[in-house]
Design an enzyme around this catalytic site. Structure first.
Site, PDB file in Angstrom:
ATOM      1  N   GLY A  12      10.471  48.152  47.635  1.00 51.91           N
ATOM      2  CA  GLY A  12      11.405  47.472  46.727  1.00 51.91           C
ATOM      3  C   GLY A  12      11.240  47.962  45.303  1.00 51.91           C
ATOM      4  N   ALA A  13      11.070  49.286  45.141  1.00 55.60           N
ATOM      5  CA  ALA A  13      10.675  49.826  43.830  1.00 55.60           C
ATOM      6  C   ALA A  13      11.851  50.320  42.998  1.00 55.60           C
ATOM      7  CB  ALA A  13       9.654  50.956  44.028  1.00 55.60           C
ATOM      8  N   TYR A 155      11.270  30.414  51.917  1.00 55.17           N
ATOM      9  CA  TYR A 155      10.613  31.313  50.954  1.00 55.17           C
ATOM     10  C   TYR A 155       9.166  30.877  50.705  1.00 55.17           C
ATOM     11  CZ  TYR A 155       9.522  33.500  46.462  1.00 55.17           C
ATOM     12  OH  TYR A 155       8.902  34.200  45.450  1.00 55.17           O
ATOM     13  N   LYS A 159       5.720  32.934  51.554  1.00 52.48           N
ATOM     14  CA  LYS A 159       4.739  33.343  50.539  1.00 52.48           C
ATOM     15  C   LYS A 159       3.359  32.743  50.809  1.00 52.48           C
ATOM     16  CE  LYS A 159       7.205  36.109  47.993  1.00 52.48           C
ATOM     17  NZ  LYS A 159       6.878  37.548  47.903  1.00 52.48           N
TER      18      LYS A 159
HETATM   19  N1  LIG Z   1      11.330  37.756  40.121  1.00 55.07           N
HETATM   20  C1  LIG Z   1      10.523  36.689  40.043  1.00 55.07           C
HETATM   21  O1  LIG Z   1      10.635  35.877  39.123  1.00 55.07           O
HETATM   22  C2  LIG Z   1       9.452  36.493  41.087  1.00 55.07           C
HETATM   23  C3  LIG Z   1       8.737  35.286  41.102  1.00 55.07           C
HETATM   24  C4  LIG Z   1       7.751  35.101  42.046  1.00 55.07           C
HETATM   25  C5  LIG Z   1       7.489  36.089  42.982  1.00 55.07           C
HETATM   26  N2  LIG Z   1       8.196  37.242  42.948  1.00 55.07           N
HETATM   27  C6  LIG Z   1       7.913  38.269  43.953  1.00 55.07           C
HETATM   28  O2  LIG Z   1       7.748  39.529  43.329  1.00 55.07           O
HETATM   29  C7  LIG Z   1       8.289  40.567  44.167  1.00 55.07           C
HETATM   30  C8  LIG Z   1       9.346  41.351  43.395  1.00 55.07           C
HETATM   31  O3  LIG Z   1      10.283  40.430  42.861  1.00 55.07           O
HETATM   32  P1  LIG Z   1      11.753  40.911  42.420  1.00 55.07           P
HETATM   33  O4  LIG Z   1      12.413  39.735  41.821  1.00 55.07           O
HETATM   34  O5  LIG Z   1      11.676  42.181  41.652  1.00 55.07           O
HETATM   35  O6  LIG Z   1      12.381  41.209  43.879  1.00 55.07           O
HETATM   36  P2  LIG Z   1      13.903  41.354  44.280  1.00 55.07           P
HETATM   37  O7  LIG Z   1      14.641  42.008  43.152  1.00 55.07           O
HETATM   38  O8  LIG Z   1      14.428  40.052  44.777  1.00 55.07           O
HETATM   39  O9  LIG Z   1      13.796  42.323  45.545  1.00 55.07           O
HETATM   40  C9  LIG Z   1      13.115  43.555  45.455  1.00 55.07           C
HETATM   41  C10 LIG Z   1      13.725  44.525  46.436  1.00 55.07           C
HETATM   42  O10 LIG Z   1      13.467  44.132  47.782  1.00 55.07           O
HETATM   43  C11 LIG Z   1      14.275  44.983  48.575  1.00 55.07           C
HETATM   44  N3  LIG Z   1      14.596  44.369  49.857  1.00 55.07           N
HETATM   45  C12 LIG Z   1      15.082  43.119  50.096  1.00 55.07           C
HETATM   46  N4  LIG Z   1      15.324  42.973  51.414  1.00 55.07           N
HETATM   47  C13 LIG Z   1      14.953  44.146  52.019  1.00 55.07           C
HETATM   48  C14 LIG Z   1      14.973  44.610  53.357  1.00 55.07           C
HETATM   49  N5  LIG Z   1      15.413  43.850  54.371  1.00 55.07           N
HETATM   50  N6  LIG Z   1      14.509  45.863  53.606  1.00 55.07           N
HETATM   51  C15 LIG Z   1      14.103  46.645  52.603  1.00 55.07           C
HETATM   52  N7  LIG Z   1      14.063  46.263  51.323  1.00 55.07           N
HETATM   53  C16 LIG Z   1      14.505  45.035  51.032  1.00 55.07           C
HETATM   54  C17 LIG Z   1      15.544  45.257  47.772  1.00 55.07           C
HETATM   55  O11 LIG Z   1      15.716  46.677  47.697  1.00 55.07           O
HETATM   56  P3  LIG Z   1      17.179  47.324  47.466  1.00 55.07           P
HETATM   57  O12 LIG Z   1      17.680  46.779  46.165  1.00 55.07           O
HETATM   58  O13 LIG Z   1      16.895  48.777  47.422  1.00 55.07           O
HETATM   59  O14 LIG Z   1      18.034  46.923  48.625  1.00 55.07           O
HETATM   60  C18 LIG Z   1      15.230  44.645  46.399  1.00 55.07           C
HETATM   61  O15 LIG Z   1      15.641  45.443  45.309  1.00 55.07           O
HETATM   62  C19 LIG Z   1       8.830  39.859  45.413  1.00 55.07           C
HETATM   63  O16 LIG Z   1       7.855  39.878  46.429  1.00 55.07           O
HETATM   64  C20 LIG Z   1       9.069  38.444  44.916  1.00 55.07           C
HETATM   65  O17 LIG Z   1       9.049  37.471  45.967  1.00 55.07           O
HETATM   66  C21 LIG Z   1       9.177  37.469  42.038  1.00 55.07           C
END
Ligand SMILES: NC(=O)c1ccc[n+]([C@@H]2O[C@H](COP(=O)([O-])OP(=O)(O)OC[C@H]3O[C@@H](n4cnc5c(N)ncnc54)[C@H](OP(=O)(O)O)[C@@H]3O)[C@@H](O)[C@H]2O)c1
Length: 244
Positions: A12-13, A155, A159
């Protein structure tokens, strides 16, 4: 671990938190395998930025809920980066799933991405790292790993599973491979979050602000480059939100 000369795969980079993690590892001298699913253009930008930092980088597409796709991705990554010594599991989904609206298919879709895919990737990474004799796996959890978020049942369960997966893997993969978990609080708001909701959340964070993706990237880098004697740990990067 001395990062220079090693390679990392970050799932997810293409965007947001995963992107910041990938680029921080590149700044520290690691070659990069950048996983994406739908965000190819964004992944191309990360590849380009990483190369400008002087490391090797390439992108790999995979639907991470598909075991065959995960295995094919690892075959390709380890051929191109035989020195792959770091996996960061970050790809996930996040949307409300209140109990009375949660059906079986939705439950499966959340658990498959947020938990099963972490295990599938860790299993393949560990095979390679064991042969290498060393490795670091960092799972991105959430503060909801410990305290549920109302309305986010699937969710939060996923987690919590990430936290236990981290501990199980740390036990199974010692001593060669260390496995740890970084747990963000609110970092990047969901696109649909209103200004009123953002203000309300900020008021719950002792640091007075939401996290920046770089805050999470710095915590991940600690586990990647830090002491090999630290494994199975949970590091909240939440501005103190979990204390309230
Ligand atoms: N953002 C926050 O505030 C927050 C808070 C707490 C925890 N986290 C955790 O931190 C991590 C990153 O957060 P984020 O907000 O940057 O994540 P995000 O934008 O929601 O998702 C990251 C990427 O995951 C990929 N993804 C989703 N479903 C997929 C699938 N079925 N197969 C392959 N790839 C898939 C997508 O890639 P594509 O775009 O290329 O499709 C998406 O860009 C996650 O584990 C999240 O739960 C985030």
């Amino acid at each position: 671990m001395e990062p220079r000369g090693r390679a990392a795969l970050v799932t997810g980079a293409g965007k947001r938190v995963g992107r910041a993690i990938a680029l921080e590892l590149a700044r520290r001298g690691m070659d990069l395998a950048i996983h994406y699913n739908s965000s190819e253009g964004a992944a191309d930008e990360v590849v380009e930025q990483a190369r400008q930092l002087g490391v090797r980088a390439a992108k790999y597409r995979a639907e991470l809920t598909d075991e065959h796709a995960v295995n094919a991705m690892f075959d390709a990554v380890t051929t191109n980066f035989p020195e792959l010594a770091v996996l960061v599991n970050s790809a996930a989904v996040f949307f409300p799933t209140p109990l009375d609206k949660l059906d079986g298919a939705t439950w499966d879709s959340v658990l498959d991405v947020n938990l099963k895919a972490y295990w599938l990737c860790a299993r393949r990474a560990a095979q390679h790292m064991r042969a290498l004799g060393r490795g670091k796996i960092v799972n991105i959890g959430c503060v909801s790993s410990k305290r549920p978020w109302a309305g986010y049942l699937a969710y939060s369960v996923s987690k919590a599973g990430v936290m236990m997966l981290t501990e199980c893997l740390a036990l199974e993969l010692a001593p060669a491979i260390q496995v740890n978990c970084v747990a963000p609080g609110t970092v990047v708001f969901a696109e649909q979050a209103s200004e009123a909701r953002k203000t309300q959340i900020r008021a719950q964070i002792p640091a007075g602000r939401e996290g920046d993706p770089q805050d999470i990237a710095d915590a991940v880098a600690f586990f990647v480059t830090g002491p090999d004697y630290v494994t199975g740990q949970f590091l909240a990067a939440d501005g103190g939100r979990g204390l309230k």
